[in-house]
Design a protein around this motif. Structure first.
Motif, PDB file in Angstrom:
ATOM      1  N   LEU A 196       0.741  -1.332  -0.236  1.00  0.00           N
ATOM      2  CA  LEU A 196      -0.104   0.141   0.145  1.00  0.00           C
ATOM      3  C   LEU A 196       0.949   1.351  -0.090  1.00  0.00           C
ATOM      4  CD1 LEU A 196      -2.591  -1.167   2.497  1.00  0.00           C
ATOM      5  CD2 LEU A 196      -2.808  -0.820   0.182  1.00  0.00           C
ATOM      6  N   ASN A 197       0.350   2.244  -0.659  1.00  0.00           N
ATOM      7  CA  ASN A 197       0.993   3.612  -0.703  1.00  0.00           C
ATOM      8  C   ASN A 197       0.405   4.460   0.090  1.00  0.00           C
ATOM      9  OD1 ASN A 197       2.209   5.966  -1.383  1.00  0.00           O
ATOM     10  ND2 ASN A 197       1.071   5.988  -3.381  1.00  0.00           N
ATOM     11  N   PHE A 198       1.204   4.869   1.253  1.00  0.00           N
ATOM     12  CA  PHE A 198       0.689   5.957   2.414  1.00  0.00           C
ATOM     13  C   PHE A 198       1.493   6.933   2.235  1.00  0.00           C
ATOM     14  CE2 PHE A 198      -0.122   1.942   4.067  1.00  0.00           C
ATOM     15  CZ  PHE A 198      -1.348   2.117   4.865  1.00  0.00           C
ATOM     16  N   ASP A 199       2.274   7.353   0.982  1.00  0.00           N
ATOM     17  CA  ASP A 199       3.123   8.468   0.882  1.00  0.00           C
ATOM     18  C   ASP A 199       2.295   9.730   0.415  1.00  0.00           C
ATOM     19  OD1 ASP A 199       5.278  10.230   0.561  1.00  0.00           O
ATOM     20  OD2 ASP A 199       5.759   9.377  -1.486  1.00  0.00           O
ATOM     21  N   ILE A 200       1.962  10.629   1.120  1.00  0.00           N
ATOM     22  CA  ILE A 200       1.067  11.532   0.795  1.00  0.00           C
ATOM     23  C   ILE A 200       1.857  13.030   1.594  1.00  0.00           C
ATOM     24  CG2 ILE A 200      -0.244  11.405   2.794  1.00  0.00           C
ATOM     25  CD1 ILE A 200      -2.679  11.758   0.841  1.00  0.00           C
ATOM     26  N   LEU A 245      -7.845  16.198   2.767  1.00  0.00           N
ATOM     27  CA  LEU A 245      -8.606  14.884   2.834  1.00  0.00           C
ATOM     28  C   LEU A 245      -9.511  14.818   4.083  1.00  0.00           C
ATOM     29  CD1 LEU A 245      -6.298  12.134   1.115  1.00  0.00           C
ATOM     30  CD2 LEU A 245      -8.043  13.521   0.143  1.00  0.00           C
ATOM     31  N   PHE A 262     -14.411   0.462  -0.662  1.00  0.00           N
ATOM     32  CA  PHE A 262     -12.836   0.461  -0.415  1.00  0.00           C
ATOM     33  C   PHE A 262     -12.090  -0.618  -0.997  1.00  0.00           C
ATOM     34  CE2 PHE A 262      -9.170  -0.193   2.337  1.00  0.00           C
ATOM     35  CZ  PHE A 262      -8.672   0.857   2.211  1.00  0.00           C
ATOM     36  N   LEU A 295     -11.962  -0.550  -4.933  1.00  0.00           N
ATOM     37  CA  LEU A 295     -11.115   0.518  -4.914  1.00  0.00           C
ATOM     38  C   LEU A 295      -9.701   0.221  -4.916  1.00  0.00           C
ATOM     39  CD1 LEU A 295     -11.116   3.078  -6.634  1.00  0.00           C
ATOM     40  CD2 LEU A 295     -11.301   4.294  -4.364  1.00  0.00           C
ATOM     41  N   ILE A 296      -9.423  -0.078  -3.827  1.00  0.00           N
ATOM     42  CA  ILE A 296      -7.897  -0.394  -3.331  1.00  0.00           C
ATOM     43  C   ILE A 296      -7.334  -1.422  -4.195  1.00  0.00           C
ATOM     44  CG2 ILE A 296      -8.205  -1.982  -1.528  1.00  0.00           C
ATOM     45  CD1 ILE A 296      -6.099   1.105  -1.030  1.00  0.00           C
ATOM     46  N   THR A 298      -7.087  -0.214  -8.038  1.00  0.00           N
ATOM     47  CA  THR A 298      -6.121   1.081  -8.275  1.00  0.00           C
ATOM     48  C   THR A 298      -4.642   0.486  -8.079  1.00  0.00           C
ATOM     49  OG1 THR A 298      -6.456   1.722  -5.987  1.00  0.00           O
ATOM     50  CG2 THR A 298      -7.535   2.944  -7.899  1.00  0.00           C
ATOM     51  N   ASN A 335      -2.417   3.720  -6.254  1.00  0.00           N
ATOM     52  CA  ASN A 335      -3.037   4.966  -5.778  1.00  0.00           C
ATOM     53  C   ASN A 335      -2.711   5.047  -4.279  1.00  0.00           C
ATOM     54  OD1 ASN A 335      -4.777   6.926  -5.858  1.00  0.00           O
ATOM     55  ND2 ASN A 335      -6.337   5.929  -6.137  1.00  0.00           N
ATOM     56  N   ASN A 336      -3.036   6.371  -3.818  1.00  0.00           N
ATOM     57  CA  ASN A 336      -2.793   6.447  -2.373  1.00  0.00           C
ATOM     58  C   ASN A 336      -3.780   5.900  -1.434  1.00  0.00           C
ATOM     59  OD1 ASN A 336      -2.895   8.370   0.267  1.00  0.00           O
ATOM     60  ND2 ASN A 336      -0.805   8.518  -0.734  1.00  0.00           N
ATOM     61  N   PHE A 337      -3.369   5.487  -0.222  1.00  0.00           N
ATOM     62  CA  PHE A 337      -4.319   4.470   0.717  1.00  0.00           C
ATOM     63  C   PHE A 337      -5.508   5.557   1.327  1.00  0.00           C
ATOM     64  CE2 PHE A 337      -5.324   3.219   4.830  1.00  0.00           C
ATOM     65  CZ  PHE A 337      -5.638   1.932   4.790  1.00  0.00           C
ATOM     66  N   LEU A 338      -4.851   6.735   1.771  1.00  0.00           N
ATOM     67  CA  LEU A 338      -5.377   7.762   2.347  1.00  0.00           C
ATOM     68  C   LEU A 338      -6.465   8.271   1.137  1.00  0.00           C
ATOM     69  CD1 LEU A 338      -2.926   9.763   4.465  1.00  0.00           C
ATOM     70  CD2 LEU A 338      -4.529   7.848   5.037  1.00  0.00           C
ATOM     71  N   LEU A 339      -6.180   8.466   0.028  1.00  0.00           N
ATOM     72  CA  LEU A 339      -7.179   8.869  -0.839  1.00  0.00           C
ATOM     73  C   LEU A 339      -8.448   7.885  -1.144  1.00  0.00           C
ATOM     74  CD1 LEU A 339      -8.139  11.168  -2.716  1.00  0.00           C
ATOM     75  CD2 LEU A 339      -6.739  10.008  -4.649  1.00  0.00           C
ATOM     76  N   THR A 340      -7.928   6.789  -1.277  1.00  0.00           N
ATOM     77  CA  THR A 340      -8.974   5.617  -1.111  1.00  0.00           C
ATOM     78  C   THR A 340      -9.938   5.602  -0.025  1.00  0.00           C
ATOM     79  OG1 THR A 340      -7.448   4.396  -2.526  1.00  0.00           O
ATOM     80  CG2 THR A 340      -9.153   3.329  -1.839  1.00  0.00           C
ATOM     81  N   LEU A 341      -9.189   5.851   0.989  1.00  0.00           N
ATOM     82  CA  LEU A 341     -10.024   5.640   2.281  1.00  0.00           C
ATOM     83  C   LEU A 341     -11.064   6.834   2.670  1.00  0.00           C
ATOM     84  CD1 LEU A 341     -10.015   4.011   4.997  1.00  0.00           C
ATOM     85  CD2 LEU A 341      -8.570   5.742   6.009  1.00  0.00           C
TER      86      LEU A 341
END
Ligand code: NA
Ligand code: NA
Lengths: 88, 789, 164, 139, 513, 115, 140
Positions: free
Chosen positions: B614-618, B626, B718, B721-722, B725, G2-8
């Motif tokens: 998973l990509n947590f980089d933000i 958000l 979720f 989508l997860i 993507t 895709n970003n986890f937080l965005l999806t969330l």
């Protein structure tokens, strides 16, 4: 350097949205909320400005102008609605 | 013309002529009935043209015209002796009935409709008996149900007619559906719906007999037959069918249509007989029906009522006899049944026609009011006596002969089972005969003998016109003829028919007198008991009335009525439970389905529901945004008043457009900003006249439920989508490569998104602007559709 | 016709500005589009009134001066409000004051109202129906008369010069 | 009724925004914008006029049949798409042409631009049609 | 001429869109408007038939909008889609004719024509498109046009406008949720497969299955399409809107909705599952069969309890769509054939019945069957037409409905789905009961109490009202006595569905700019 | 040349940061100030100046390229409309019945309006 | 990826929207639909497949993007399903297609929302309430 300024200013601007959302929730009156959304659009215009500044592209300026115009329309409309209970 | 074409012509002639009736009616006016007579006669002759080959040479007329080959349904003719016999009965009695109708039907009636239906019925019936394809048979079968329905309801304004019509349709047509299912299963086993293929090939019959679905198929088909012939619990429609004009009752509900079920049993006899199931089902149903219906006839005071019950009982004779079977001798009662079938057609049609005469002249059918008509209509009296005595089984009439054969076959059947049945089965047969004897006598006695109630029928009664007298007289003649010279019908009609059923050449020796046999003794016992019972006739009837009054629930009609009467109420209760009008429940149902449809593959197929990488980089500013989006959405949800909620929604919208900017979509951001404000304006326009009247108080249980649904929906989205993507699965890539590479090159635009919208996928946009126009037009309709102004 | 030309010039400029490129071609496009755009709304723009170009040209220096003053005032306003916001405990005496004005034209009233809003501690809430009084919200309304005077003397003067 | 202040500013906004909307429409192919965005800009300023001056007042001098606008837009858009057929191409086949015009200089004429103008009119027509009908009804 | 023949698919969509625009301009000339629309609609019907013949003779036709190949949007006319287009064009032409005298003049003139044209465009567009997102767009056209038409005013105003509003609201809300689900599915599909073209999707998903790289969530996405199309088709548990919307719509629109619109759902399931998600069929089929059976039961039982003739017909549609889905769920070539035959027959019979109900309502001034009676004397045509429809829906020969039911049951039994078929068969009896009950209530019995309910209207139905009914009734009968061509066509369609390779080849083997 | 660019950079960055800072401050005012009218002061004045500042910074950095012109347009437009918006909100608030905060000393509009 | 937080966030928006459409007040339900449409629009954008690109507007007049080596001719016989790009091919822009799709979706949702709002307005006129529990004249 540039990206640092960018990050800082954008982050600050997003933080500046927090009070707006706070007012949207808290109110206490409807005009307060209208002000908050209006202020929020101002912040977004600024964010768009920062984007344009950093990316040196005019795309976001169009968005900013549209936002400025439309937010004026929205504010006037809601105000009139509040005042007279009718839109047109 | 070869036989195939002749029979085909006989089938379709009535249909075509029925279509011509309106035209002919313009020409013939009230004499339109004679046109129908001519049609029936033509059919009779056509069938007669094909008959010699079948009767003399035992040749079976077969032929096929492709009709729906892709569904395995062809128009197939299978004309053996059995079919010929019924064909003759149908068209022959048809001639007499149409003839009779000319006198019976008042000139003010809607004759066009009447004869149309009669002809359609006749065509359907002929088509049915000559069908060599089960589906074709079923089609004609249902057509007879429908025409019968229309004829029972001929007097459409009468509630009794409507009741009788719908009852007959429901029972016979749904029985037909069961039969269809049986045919379909049969078709599955044999690989085709071709009846001839089955009947011509013993191998196929064996396959069917050994198939695991054998019993089910038999039951299904038999349900159809029983419903049509008013056997078993289905008998209840027939008495109510008497609402039809009397010639119709004579034609359909005694002589021909009700025989369709018997015909079907005979037709499938070679396939299913020789098994215990066949005996138990067919004879069992037959015996019970015979006894019950014979007994119940006592209570009837309407002539047609008595005749109706008698018909049920007589049909049950045939059913019983066709059901007599053993492994070694599959067709014990076939000859007897077939003979009785013919005889019944003659005497019962005759009796109905007499009933029609009586009703026509005396204006009542109530046996309590009638009496002593022998003086005023002696000819009718004689005819009635012949037919009634034939039914009672008095020699030398044809009814006697077939009843003898019934007793004989009952003895044989009883013996082949052994044990208590050796006596029981013949005893049942005798009991059936006793009832028949009693009500037959009652019929003659009640109408013609004794004295009538002068107050009820003060006027003088005279003989009917010749048109009404000739047909029953002719039938009476046949009754005597068949009784006195039995070799005539047996040789030319019954033997070919029996051969057709048993698929082997049959020889019958029917004589009026063949010594003192057990069956003769049984007949004598029948008469003695019959006379004894007849002395108690009225008391039995009264007891029945009384019993019925006290125990309304012991009656199939009771349950039918209850089911039908309460059907609407129950159905409405059901639909108001399911279709509550609450849109919320509708939505929940849909959402739950959606959740389930994601959960099913997740449960069955997924190894890990959420991907491991998973990509947590933000960037922090995006993360804050958000959170703010969620908060704005939440406040739109929580704020109770419209305006604050709408403002919160527009804050959400602006937030989303900011997110679009982060996601590098200036066009989207622009559009979103604009749309947001416009929606706000439209919201304001809409709520201008909607004062907010209440604040929803959410009970804890509703809240918990809604929250649970919301969370589950969120979780399912979720999960999808997860996973989605995670990127395009190798080695594929996105269409977008093409757009990026060619936007400027081929479409001359720098803004790829815009180029996609107006060019690559401009067709979508054409649709999209159509939607805009639709919204405008729809809103116009909304505004300008006030109820009353 | 005079008005059309005037508006054409303005709208030519506006076109350049919204389009982002200021050049003669763009100006010309805007100037040509202008009358078409404005025509349906001409009853809003007082086409029946006479105007004189000389007047407009004469007012340009005064307009520039007005904007200059305005700019300074805006800076002051911002600093002042910023100070208030940044106080640990906000201690203010706000109120709404009726300010009589001399300006009569719509443009003038609008200009002064907007100017008041953009300047220190004041915000126009409404204008009375007879166009004689502005209702102004002030953060510091402890001295209503003083505020009225300062508006009359400092701002309205420039507005009158520039717009009337 | 709104105040003189708002009205005055709105008077400035009307031509400005209309010009801006046209600019967005024309710029769409190469920059953010396009028929929809331009159209909504136009709508928003007319809506502003309706709000500020009152729908009834605006209608006294400016009252187009908005249905014809979206009808025109839809006609234009579909005819543009159809026009390719006249040249033996498929529906919606686009064409790019560079032409030299006196005022504009070298400009790019794209058939899709014509389509976008159709979109523009549809958006204006349909939204203002809704606004006007509902606004009339609100009174 | 030759060139224009290749444009047929797009003409079927674009011409109605253009017409709807022109209709707005022709408001001032009602007669021109009327007859132009009728003639174009007739032309569309002819074009659709020509298209079907072309496809039948020359194979699948692909039309690249904008000549962008699969990168743009393609229209694909295979037998299924062109067949559906013929069906929709036919019903819509007749419904349009009917509308001319049925819809209130002002409404007809101002909004009905454009809305109706867009409805037709929406139907044809949905059937012909080869692009999954484009299908969404046309779904929205369908949704909004039908909403706009449901609330159109009819002459006489038997239906209260509040009922129309309520029904439309429910319809719209549920369908908006459906649209959202569709977008979720389409977007997720794109994110995983990278394309929106249905043939392309099919090839790639098959390839993924073959390579074992197909992620599980594709199955979830596939099943989400049940919600999308099930909602359009009104199968349980998404049937709730139908009994509210179909009766409240003006009768010609009810005919369109019940006749064609709900088949869009069935079409969608056939298209999406048998083209794209062939690998998910094993999951789909049991679910669909289960839902279909419940749908059959709910529709059939509820219909029995109705007094409102149109509501009864609507419930009947629910039940009948269950039968269609049963065929789809069974999924053999023969069962699909049956489902398609059923679809056509139901479309024609139910459209006819709704049109007839319009005539009946017009005559009686009410929708409540208890307030009718004895109308066989006053409206013999309606009586015969309704009887034909009732027989067909009940599956009685010699009407088309019989052939459909017969093949369906046969297919079910051949595939050894004994219990589903048994249930379906059992509830066919309910169908018989409610259809004939309705017919008897309305047409037999004593003429209604004049003092309580007033006289029947003395207006004879006009030619424009009778003609469509009679034509459809004739078709119902023809499909009953001569069903072979229909079945052959349906079988060919079913075979194309089972083996989509020709479809894929036709779309994918293209030279792209 | 380099120096000019540097000066441009410094000025523009300064303007940007100041603008952003003022906007931020305005939003803080939105929370802290006691009533609608006072909050309007914060958002209209400070917000406007902040936005204007950011726009100027763009001009300072990028000159009068299309982007700069557009920035000026945005800035002027905000300057033009923000006071009007504030006026509309304030007026609506007062007429809608939103009272002044308790610290307020005078309300001449209320008297006038209630007549 | 895709970003986890965005999806969330998108999912949570779906949850909130779902909660809202289950409310009794029609206007609230419509607000819920708007939230859902925001969520679904974001979902579509997040379904874009190119990472870390820039705004999909080609600047300058040259050929947009890098040459990707994409094959644009489908050839089923040879098993080529265009475009086939070696995994990890870099593209300069973010995915423009999803943006185009969202644009369409937004516009459609605007049209639908407009219609349903006016519908709600008319329903209020007919029923005198916005409570969907009273919107039950059609049942059974
Ligand atoms: Na603003
Ligand atoms: Na939206």
């Amino acid at each position: 350097m540039n990206s640092l300024i960018f990050d800082i200013s954008i982050t600050f601007m997003v933080i500046a949205i927090i009070p707006c959302i706070y007012r949207v929730i808290k109110g206490p009156t409807i005009p307060d909320r209208v002000i908050a959304v209006d202020a929020m659009t101002t912040v977004i215009v600024v964010i768009l400005g920062i984007y344009s500044y950093m990316q040196e592209s005019a795309f976001f300026m169009d968005v900013a102008l549209v936002l400025a115009i439309i937010s004026f329309v929205g504010t006037v409309t809601i105000s009139k609605y509040l005042d007279e209970g009718a839109v047109f | 013309m070869d036989s195939f074409n002749v029979i085909t012509a006989a089938i379709f002639l009535p249909f075509i002529f029925a279509g011509l009736v309106p035209v002919m009616e313009k020409l013939l006016k009230q004499r339109i009935g004679w046109f129908a007579v001519a049609t029936a006669l033509a059919c009779f002759i056509l069938i007669g043209m094909a008959a010699p080959g079948v009767i003399e040479e035992g040749h079976i007329v077969q032929g096929t015209i492709p009709w729906i080959p892709s569904a395995g349904v062809d128009f197939t003719i299978y004309a053996d002796g059995l079919a010929m016999m019924i064909g003759f009965i149908v068209s022959g009695i048809g001639v007499l009935i149409m003839f009779y109708s000319n006198g019976y039907m008042s000139k003010t009636e809607d004759l066009k409709r009447y004869y149309q239906y009669l002809l359609l019925f006749m065509g359907s019936m002929i088509g049915m008996v000559f069908s060599g394809n089960t589906i074709q048979l079923f089609i004609f079968w249902e057509l007879t149900s429908i025409t019968s329905f229309m004829l029972i309801g001929y007097w459409r304004h009468k509630p009794e007619s409507i009741y009788g019509a719908i009852k007959s349709l429901l029972l016979t047509a749904s029985g037909g559906l069961a039969m269809l299912a049986g045919f379909l299963l049969l078709g599955n086993i044999t690989g085709s719906f071709d009846l001839t293929a089955i009947l011509n090939d013993p191998q196929v019959i064996n396959t069917i007999k050994e198939h695991e679905l054998f019993l089910i198929i038999l039951i299904l088909i038999f349900i159809g037959a029983a419903a049509k012939s008013a056997q078993g619990p289905f008998y209840i429609w027939l008495p109510n069918a008497m609402e039809a004009p009397t010639p119709v009752s004579a034609f359909l509900h005694s002589a021909t249509m009700v025989k369709a079920g018997i015909y079907l049993v005979a037709r499938i006899h070679p396939i299913f007989s020789g098994t215990e199931a066949w005996f138990i089902l067919v004879s069992g149903t037959g015996i019970i029906t015979m006894l019950v219906a014979g007994f119940l006839a006592f209570r009837q005071t309407d002539i047609k009522g008595i005749l109706a019950y008698s018909t049920i009982s007589q049909l049950a004779y045939m059913m019983t006899m066709y059901g007599y079977t053993t492994h070694h001798e599959p067709g014990i009662g076939v000859a007897a049944a077939t003979f009785h079938l013919l005889n019944h057609a003659t005497f019962k049609a005759c009796l109905f026609l007499v009933a029609g005469i009586v009703a026509h002249e005396a204006a009542t059918r109530d046996i309590r009011k009638l009496g002593g008509l022998r003086r005023e209509m002696p000819i009718t009296f004689i005819i009635a006596c012949i037919a009634g005595l034939a039914m009672a089984g008095i020699p030398p009439l044809n009814g006697f002969l077939s009843k003898e054969m019934f007793y004989e076959s009952s003895i044989e059947m009883g013996a082949s089972i052994g044990g208590i049945f050796t006596f029981l089965i013949p005893a049942f047969a005798v009991l059936g005969g006793v009832f028949t004897f009693a009500y037959s006598i009652k019929l003659i006695d009640g109408i013609f003998l004794g004295e009538r109630d002068k107050e009820a029928i003060p006027h003088h009664i005279h003989e009917p016109p010749m048109t009404m007298l000739i047909p029953p007289a002719f039938l009476a003649f046949l009754i005597i003829l068949f009784g006195v010279i039995p070799s005539l019908p047996t040789h030319y009609i019954i033997e070919p028919a029996v051969s057709g059923i048993l698929l082997e050449t049959a020889h019958l020796h029917v004589k009026l007198w063949h010594g003192v046999t057990t069956s003769l003794i049984m007949t004598i016992v029948t008469f003695i008991l019959g006379i004894l019972i007849y002395t108690k006739y009225d008391r039995i009837a009264a007891w029945q009335d009384n019993f019925n009054m006290k125990n309304p629930r012991i009656s199939i009609n009771y349950y039918y009525d209850r089911t039908v009467d309460s059907a609407k109420g129950n159905a409405f209760r059901f639909s108001s439970k399911s279709q509550t009008g609450s849109i919320k429940l509708y939505m929940i149902a849909m959402l739950l389905l959606m959740i389930a449809l994601i959960a099913i593959p997740a449960a069955i197929l997924a190894t890990n529901i959420v991907p491991s990488q998973l990509n947590f980089d933000i960037p922090p500013y995006e993360a804050i945004l958000l959170v703010l989006l969620i908060v704005a959405a939440l406040s739109a949800a929580i704020l109770p008043k419209y305006l604050p909620a709408i403002i919160a929604l527009s804050a959400l919208g602006y937030g989303v457009s900011l997110l679009y900017i982060y996601l590098k979509a200036p066009d989207l951001a622009l559009t979103q900003i604009l749309v947001e404000t416009l929606s706000t304006i439209i919201f304001l326009l809409a709520i201008t006249k909607i004062p907010q009247k209440y604040k929803e108080k959410i009970s804890l249980s509703v809240f918990t439920r809604d929250i649970l649904i919301a969370i589950t929906v969120a979780a399912s989205v979720f999960v999808v989508l997860i996973n989605a993507t995670q990127g395009i699965v190798d080695p594929f890539a996105s269409l977008s490569h093409y757009f990026i590479d060619n936007s400027l090159l081929l479409a001359g635009g720098h803004n790829i998104v815009n180029v996609i919208i107006v060019d690559f996928r401009g067709y979508d946009t054409l649709g999209e602007i159509s939607v805009m126009c639709l919204a405008a037009l729809g809103v116009y309709n909304l505004i300008h559709s006030r109820s009353e102004e | 016709m005079k008005r059309y030309i005037l508006y054409s010039i303005f709208l030519g400029l506006i076109w350049c500005f919204v389009h982002g490129t200021v050049n003669f071609n763009n100006f010309l496009i805007g100037a040509l589009l202008g009358p078409i755009v404005i025509r349906p709304f001409r009853s809003l723009y007082g086409f029946e009134n006479k105007i004189s170009y000389m007047n407009i040209v004469r007012k340009i220096p005064k307009l520039i001066r007005f904007f200059y003053v305005l700019f300074i005032e805006i800076i002051k306003a911002n600093v002042m409000v910023a100070k208030i916001i940044l106080q640990p405990k906000i201690d203010i005496k706000p109120g709404i004051i009726a300010v009589p004005i001399r300006t009569k034209t719509d443009v003038g009233i609008t200009a002064i109202a907007n100017t008041i809003t953009l300047t220190p501690g004041t915000l126009t809430i409404d204008v009375s129906d007879n166009k004689e009084v502005l209702y102004v919200h002030a953060i510091d309304a402890s001295d209503p008369q003083g505020l009225c005077d300062s508006i009359r003397d400092d701002l309205e003067k420039y507005v009158l010069e520039a717009f009337e | 009724m709104t105040t003189i202040i708002t009205k005055t500013i709105t008077k400035i906004c009307i031509p400005l925004v209309i010009l801006f909307s046209i600019s967005l429409l024309l710029a769409g192919h190469n920059n953010p914008g396009g028929g929809f965005i331009g159209g909504v800009m136009f709508v928003s300023v007319i809506a502003l006029a309706y709000v500020v001056f009152g729908l009834r007042h605006i209608k006294t001098f400016f009252n187009p049949d908005w249905a014809k606008w979206f009808g025109f837009g839809l006609t234009l858009a579909s005819l543009t798409a159809f026009s390719a057929m006249m040249f033996g191409h498929n529906f919606f086949r686009s064409a790019v042409e560079f032409v030299h015009l006196p005022l504009f200089g070298e400009i790019e004429l794209v058939s899709a631009g014509l389509f976008d103008i159709g979109v523009y009119f549809v958006v204006i027509g349909s939204l203002l049609f809704i606004f006007k009908n509902v606004g009339d009804d609100n009174e | 001429m030759n060139i224009s023949m290749t444009h047929l698919p797009i003409l079927l969509v674009a011409v109605p869109i253009l017409m709807s625009a022109l209709m707005i301009f022709l408001r001032s000339n009602p007669n021109v408007q009327k007859w132009l629309n009728v003639s174009v609609s007739f032309a569309m019907m002819l074009i659709s038939i020509i298209l079907l013949l072309q496809v039948w003779n020359g194979g699948i036709q692909v039309y690249e909008v904008g000549e962008w190949g699969k990168y743009g949007i393609v229209l694909v006319a295979d037998l299924l889609s062109s067949g559906m287009v013929v069906l929709s064009s036919l019903v819509s032409f007749l419904a349009l004719l009917y509308s001319l005298d049925y819809i209130e003049g002002r409404s007809l003139n101002l909004t009905y024509h454009p809305l109706f044209n867009l409805l037709v465009a929406g139907l044809n567009g949905t059937f012909l498109t080869g692009d999954i997102f484009n299908m969404f767009v046309f779904f929205e056209i369908l949704l909004l046009s039908s909403c706009g038409l449901v609330i159109a005013n009819e002459k006489g105003g038997v239906t209260k406008s509040s009922d129309k509003m309520e029904a439309t609201f429910k319809y719209l809300i549920l369908n908006m949720i459906g649209s959202i689900v569709m977008l979720i599915a389409v977007a997720s599909l794109y994110a995983t497969v990278g394309t929106l073209n249905m043939a392309d999707l099919s090839v790639k998903i098959s390839a993924m299955t073959a390579a074992g790289t197909l992620p599980w969530h594709i199955y979830a996405i596939a099943l989400l399409f049940i919600v999308v199309f099930g909602n359009k088709a009104a199968i349980f548990p998404m049937h709730y809107w139908l009994p509210d919307v179909h009766p409240t719509a003006p009768s010609p629109i009810s005919a369109m909705l019940s006749g064609v619109m709900i088949k869009v759902g069935a079409y969608g399931i056939l298209r999406i599952f048998f083209l794209i998600f062939r690998d998910a069929l094993f999951l789909l089929q049991p679910i669909i069969i289960l839902l279909a059976l419940v749908t059959i039961i709910i529709g059939a039982v509820s219909a029995v309890g109705q007094n409102d003739v149109k509501r009864l017909l609507a419930y009947s549609s629910v039940s009948q769509i269950g039968y269609i889905f049963l065929g789809i769920g069974i999924g053999s070539v023969y069962a699909l054939t049956a489902a398609l035959v059923y679809m056509v027959n139901h479309a024609i019979a139910k459209s006819m019945l709704f049109l007839t109900s319009g005539g009946i309502i017009h005559h009686a001034g009410t929708r409540d069957m208890r307030h009718m009676g004895g109308m066989n004397k006053t409206t013999p045509i309606m009586s015969v037409a309704f009887l034909i429809g009732a027989m067909s829906i009940s599956g009685l020969p010699p009407m088309g409905g019989f052939v459909a039911k017969f093949i369906l049951f046969d297919a079910g039994l051949r595939a050894e789905y004994y219990i589903p078929v048994a249930i379906a068969l059992f509830f066919a009896v309910f169908t018989l009961f409610y259809m004939f009950r309705a017919w008897l209530l309305m047409f037999w019995g004593e003429t209604r109490d004049v003092e309580e309910y007033g006289e029947y209207s003395s207006h004879k139905p006009s030619l424009m009202i009778v003609l469509p009914i009679v034509s459809l009734a004739a078709l119902v009968f023809i499909f009953g006595v001569y069903a072979e061509p229909l079945i052959v066509l349906a079988q060919a369609i079913a075979e194309q569905l089972i083996d989509p390779q020709p479809y894929i080849d036709a779309v994918m083997t293209r030279v792209v700019r | 040349m380099i120096e000019i660019e540097l000066i441009q950079d410094v000025i523009s960055t300064f303007l940007l940061l100041v603008g952003a800072f003022f906007v931020f401050l305005g939003m803080v005012g939105l929370i802290r100030l006691p009533d609608v009218y006072n909050r309007l002061h914060a958002t209209t004045k400070i917000g406007t100046l902040g936005a204007f500042g950011v726009m100027l910074s763009i001009v300072a950095k990028l000159g009068l390229e299309p982007i700069g012109v557009k920035a000026i347009t945005v800035g002027l437009f905000i300057l033009l409309t923000a006071p009007v918006a504030a006026h509309m909100i304030g007026r609506a608030a007062h007429r809608h019945g939103v009272g002044l905060c308790k610290e307020s000393v005078i309300d001449e509009y209320g008297k006038e309006y209630k007549k | 990826m895709n970003n986890f937080l965005l999806t969330l966030t998108i999912s949570i928006l779906f949850g909130i929207g779902t909660f809202l459409i289950l409310r009794r007040d029609m206007i609230k339900v419509i607000i819920g639909l708007s939230v859902l449409s925001h969520a679904v629009n974001l979902l579509i954008v997040s379904a874009g497949v190119f990472e870390n690109g820039k705004v999909p507007i080609i600047t300058g007049s040259g050929h947009g993007g890098e040459v990707t080596g994409t094959i644009y001719n489908d050839n089923l016989v040879e098993g080529i399903l265009a475009p086939i790009v070696s995994a990890g091919t870099h593209v300069e822009f973010v995915d423009p297609l999803v943006q185009a799709l969202v644009l369409t979706a937004i516009v459609i949702s605007l049209a639908t929302t407009a219609f349903i709002l006016i519908l709600a307005y008319r329903i209020y006129e007919e029923y005198g309430t916005t409570d969907i529990r009273e919107l039950r004249r059609l049942w059974g």
